[in-house]
Design a protein around this motif. Sequence first.
Motif, PDB file in Angstrom:
ATOM      1  N   VAL A   1      -8.281   4.816 -10.904  1.00 18.86           N
ATOM      2  CA  VAL A   1      -7.929   3.732 -11.822  1.00 18.86           C
ATOM      3  C   VAL A   1      -6.699   4.098 -12.642  1.00 18.86           C
ATOM      4  CG1 VAL A   1      -8.726   2.331 -13.765  1.00 18.86           C
ATOM      5  CG2 VAL A   1     -10.316   2.921 -11.924  1.00 18.86           C
ATOM      6  N   ALA A   2      -6.657   5.356 -13.117  1.00 19.44           N
ATOM      7  CA  ALA A   2      -5.504   5.794 -13.911  1.00 19.44           C
ATOM      8  C   ALA A   2      -4.213   5.659 -13.119  1.00 19.44           C
ATOM      9  CB  ALA A   2      -5.704   7.241 -14.362  1.00 19.44           C
ATOM     10  N   LEU A   3      -4.251   6.047 -11.857  1.00 16.54           N
ATOM     11  CA  LEU A   3      -3.058   5.925 -11.019  1.00 16.54           C
ATOM     12  C   LEU A   3      -2.643   4.466 -10.865  1.00 16.54           C
ATOM     13  CD1 LEU A   3      -0.960   7.352  -9.258  1.00 16.54           C
ATOM     14  CD2 LEU A   3      -2.541   7.140  -7.332  1.00 16.54           C
ATOM     15  N   ASP A   4      -3.611   3.577 -10.711  1.00 15.46           N
ATOM     16  CA  ASP A   4      -3.275   2.159 -10.573  1.00 15.46           C
ATOM     17  C   ASP A   4      -2.702   1.598 -11.866  1.00 15.46           C
ATOM     18  OD1 ASP A   4      -3.845  -0.088  -8.420  1.00 15.46           O
ATOM     19  OD2 ASP A   4      -4.181  -0.968 -10.393  1.00 15.46           O
ATOM     20  N   ILE A   5      -3.207   2.067 -13.004  1.00 18.84           N
ATOM     21  CA  ILE A   5      -2.636   1.634 -14.282  1.00 18.84           C
ATOM     22  C   ILE A   5      -1.175   2.060 -14.373  1.00 18.84           C
ATOM     23  CG2 ILE A   5      -2.729   1.953 -16.788  1.00 18.84           C
ATOM     24  CD1 ILE A   5      -5.763   2.093 -16.569  1.00 18.84           C
TER      25      ILE A   5
ATOM     26  N   ARG B   1       0.041  -1.911  -2.547  1.00 18.51           N
ATOM     27  CA  ARG B   1       0.277  -1.511  -3.936  1.00 18.51           C
ATOM     28  C   ARG B   1       1.163  -2.499  -4.686  1.00 18.51           C
ATOM     29  NH1 ARG B   1      -3.283   1.953  -6.258  1.00 18.51           N
ATOM     30  NH2 ARG B   1      -4.019   3.417  -4.657  1.00 18.51           N
ATOM     31  N   MET B   2       1.809  -3.401  -3.949  1.00 22.16           N
ATOM     32  CA  MET B   2       2.561  -4.454  -4.623  1.00 22.16           C
ATOM     33  C   MET B   2       1.650  -5.361  -5.432  1.00 22.16           C
ATOM     34  SD  MET B   2       5.755  -4.136  -4.468  1.00 22.16           S
ATOM     35  CE  MET B   2       5.997  -5.690  -5.310  1.00 22.16           C
ATOM     36  N   LEU B   3       0.363  -5.339  -5.164  1.00 27.89           N
ATOM     37  CA  LEU B   3      -0.595  -6.098  -5.961  1.00 27.89           C
ATOM     38  C   LEU B   3      -0.473  -5.709  -7.428  1.00 27.89           C
ATOM     39  CD1 LEU B   3      -3.071  -7.945  -6.331  1.00 27.89           C
ATOM     40  CD2 LEU B   3      -4.506  -5.996  -5.670  1.00 27.89           C
ATOM     41  N   SER B   4      -0.542  -4.418  -7.716  1.00 23.80           N
ATOM     42  CA  SER B   4      -0.485  -3.951  -9.100  1.00 23.80           C
ATOM     43  C   SER B   4       0.928  -3.943  -9.652  1.00 23.80           C
ATOM     44  CB  SER B   4      -1.090  -2.536  -9.189  1.00 23.80           C
ATOM     45  OG  SER B   4      -2.459  -2.562  -8.853  1.00 23.80           O
ATOM     46  N   LEU B   5       1.894  -3.539  -8.832  1.00 25.39           N
ATOM     47  CA  LEU B   5       3.277  -3.512  -9.303  1.00 25.39           C
ATOM     48  C   LEU B   5       3.760  -4.917  -9.679  1.00 25.39           C
ATOM     49  CD1 LEU B   5       4.609  -1.019  -6.640  1.00 25.39           C
ATOM     50  CD2 LEU B   5       4.677  -0.630  -9.110  1.00 25.39           C
TER      51      LEU B   5
ATOM     52  N   ALA C   1      -9.987  -4.646  -7.447  1.00 25.47           N
ATOM     53  CA  ALA C   1     -10.713  -4.326  -8.687  1.00 25.47           C
ATOM     54  C   ALA C   1      -9.892  -3.401  -9.580  1.00 25.47           C
ATOM     55  CB  ALA C   1     -12.058  -3.678  -8.339  1.00 25.47           C
ATOM     56  N   TYR C   2      -9.245  -2.388  -8.989  1.00 25.34           N
ATOM     57  CA  TYR C   2      -8.403  -1.498  -9.790  1.00 25.34           C
ATOM     58  C   TYR C   2      -7.295  -2.283 -10.493  1.00 25.34           C
ATOM     59  CZ  TYR C   2     -10.517   2.382  -7.118  1.00 25.34           C
ATOM     60  OH  TYR C   2     -11.391   3.270  -6.546  1.00 25.34           O
ATOM     61  N   ALA C   3      -6.694  -3.224  -9.787  1.00 26.05           N
ATOM     62  CA  ALA C   3      -5.625  -4.033 -10.377  1.00 26.05           C
ATOM     63  C   ALA C   3      -6.154  -4.871 -11.538  1.00 26.05           C
ATOM     64  CB  ALA C   3      -4.997  -4.933  -9.311  1.00 26.05           C
ATOM     65  N   MET C   4      -7.367  -5.393 -11.404  1.00 26.33           N
ATOM     66  CA  MET C   4      -7.958  -6.181 -12.482  1.00 26.33           C
ATOM     67  C   MET C   4      -8.163  -5.337 -13.730  1.00 26.33           C
ATOM     68  SD  MET C   4     -10.677  -8.339 -10.131  1.00 26.33           S
ATOM     69  CE  MET C   4     -11.530  -9.131 -11.512  1.00 26.33           C
ATOM     70  N   VAL C   5      -8.682  -4.118 -13.549  1.00 27.09           N
ATOM     71  CA  VAL C   5      -8.854  -3.214 -14.689  1.00 27.09           C
ATOM     72  C   VAL C   5      -7.501  -2.882 -15.310  1.00 27.09           C
ATOM     73  CG1 VAL C   5      -9.594  -0.902 -15.395  1.00 27.09           C
ATOM     74  CG2 VAL C   5     -10.988  -2.213 -13.803  1.00 27.09           C
ATOM     75  N   SER C   6      -6.527  -2.585 -14.462  1.00 27.44           N
ATOM     76  CA  SER C   6      -5.212  -2.175 -14.943  1.00 27.44           C
ATOM     77  C   SER C   6      -4.524  -3.288 -15.724  1.00 27.44           C
ATOM     78  CB  SER C   6      -4.341  -1.750 -13.757  1.00 27.44           C
ATOM     79  OG  SER C   6      -4.947  -0.693 -13.039  1.00 27.44           O
ATOM     80  N   VAL C   7      -4.572  -4.508 -15.200  1.00 29.13           N
ATOM     81  CA  VAL C   7      -3.973  -5.641 -15.901  1.00 29.13           C
ATOM     82  C   VAL C   7      -4.675  -5.865 -17.232  1.00 29.13           C
ATOM     83  CG1 VAL C   7      -3.667  -8.145 -15.844  1.00 29.13           C
ATOM     84  CG2 VAL C   7      -3.088  -6.767 -13.836  1.00 29.13           C
ATOM     85  N   SER C   8      -5.990  -5.758 -17.243  1.00 29.27           N
ATOM     86  CA  SER C   8      -6.746  -5.923 -18.478  1.00 29.27           C
ATOM     87  C   SER C   8      -6.320  -4.903 -19.528  1.00 29.27           C
ATOM     88  CB  SER C   8      -8.245  -5.787 -18.196  1.00 29.27           C
ATOM     89  OG  SER C   8      -8.990  -5.821 -19.393  1.00 29.27           O
ATOM     90  N   PHE C   9      -6.156  -3.645 -19.110  1.00 32.06           N
ATOM     91  CA  PHE C   9      -5.775  -2.586 -20.049  1.00 32.06           C
ATOM     92  C   PHE C   9      -4.362  -2.804 -20.577  1.00 32.06           C
ATOM     93  CE2 PHE C   9      -3.507   1.426 -20.664  1.00 32.06           C
ATOM     94  CZ  PHE C   9      -4.239   1.970 -21.707  1.00 32.06           C
TER      95      PHE C   9
END
Length: 426
Positions: A57-61, A210-214, A271-279
């Motif tokens: 999760v940290a990496l995705d953030i 990974r473009m999902l999170s970026l 799910a990781y992207a959802m957590v990251s966007v929330s944070f």
Amino acid sequence: MSESATAGKKLEKFPAFDGFRGIGVVVVIFSHCPQVLESSIYNAIWHVNQLSRVGYVALDIFFVMSGFFITRLLLRERAKTGRISFKDFYIRRALRIFPVYYLTVIACLFIFNFRTADTISLFTYTFNFYHPLHPVPNPLEHTWSLSVEEQFYFFWPLLILLVPPRWLNRVTGVVVPLLAIASGLVMAVIFLNHDPREAGDAVYMSLFTRMLSLSLGGWLALREFDNKPLRGWRCLALFLGALVILTLDRQGRNLGIITSQPIYWTIALIAYAMVSVSFVATMVFDRGVLKRVMTAILSIRLLRGLGQMSYAMYVFHLPVLFYLGINDAALDGAEAPILMVALAFAITIGLSTLSYYFLETPMAKLKDHFGKVRLSEPTGINAVPKGGLLAAFSEAALVSPEERQQGSTDRPQQTTWSDRPQKESK
């Protein structure tokens, strides 16, 4: 808010993100460390870290943060000048990333045995595509994420420049994320008869997924630019929804319902992207107690100091673990002496300190000559509290932004990075 109006405002700093970088890099390093022989407490924390996937999760953030900060700089430049200087952008990125990275790659070539193809992929920032299909243990295997970042930097400025402003929100917040998810599903079909572990790694390390999170990080920058905050119940809903998805995904794999590793990782990355966007959204937009508490914790001087060295710590740590032989224990599920783990952390921090002062800081000064965007000092809820740890936490967590801004009119402004009073702006 119009582009011309927004361009006139300075971008505010968020020092608390440095604190997160400090925590995040320690978590990632800890995830690569083995269990130890002498400490049951250490091993208990190690198991919790592995089971909770905090390092993932940290990496995705980090990816969401990267998309956010890069996009806000590009948006500001386009709004102020009507264009984006690709030369300045790439030179700034090269001065930030290349020295530490290539120094480490060259050093590892002399210390470890690399295959020719490994070396080529490392030098060309294509390791994220090469390594999953050639999964030989490598002291630089963690640099796949840097390959993703560099590939992102290659085309993202062009997208920000060419896509009409009225379409950017939809492109970054909907189109690109959906394409990223679709790419994971397509890879699941392509690697249907491939080794499951390699197929899963191909999805996990791919630029396309990974473009999902970026891209969502860029979408948050657009919302900041347009003064359309994302906070409150929507951030909470993203976080809780992510927990449900992660639980169902893990249970589906354990029960044999989800048998495809690419499908498993595609769902996990959502799910990781959802957590990251929330944070990230909470840290940027929120104005409540939660933001104040998080800012207080992440503004601790030690964490921000580690955050400033986090890039070098990330690059250096795995070669150090390999050199000390600790990585073999981690891969085999064995235990290592706790002093060896402590030595690995000490060497990593020592090398990173040298890198920060003698390599990264001089390079950062050179960056200022290539279109630097000026940032305003943090104010209100984003300001770094002064004083002792308890006083700083109490002020940031319990004092509202309005009260802090009111109080700031009765005393000189302080800079974020030093204890010297800043000059009054005219």
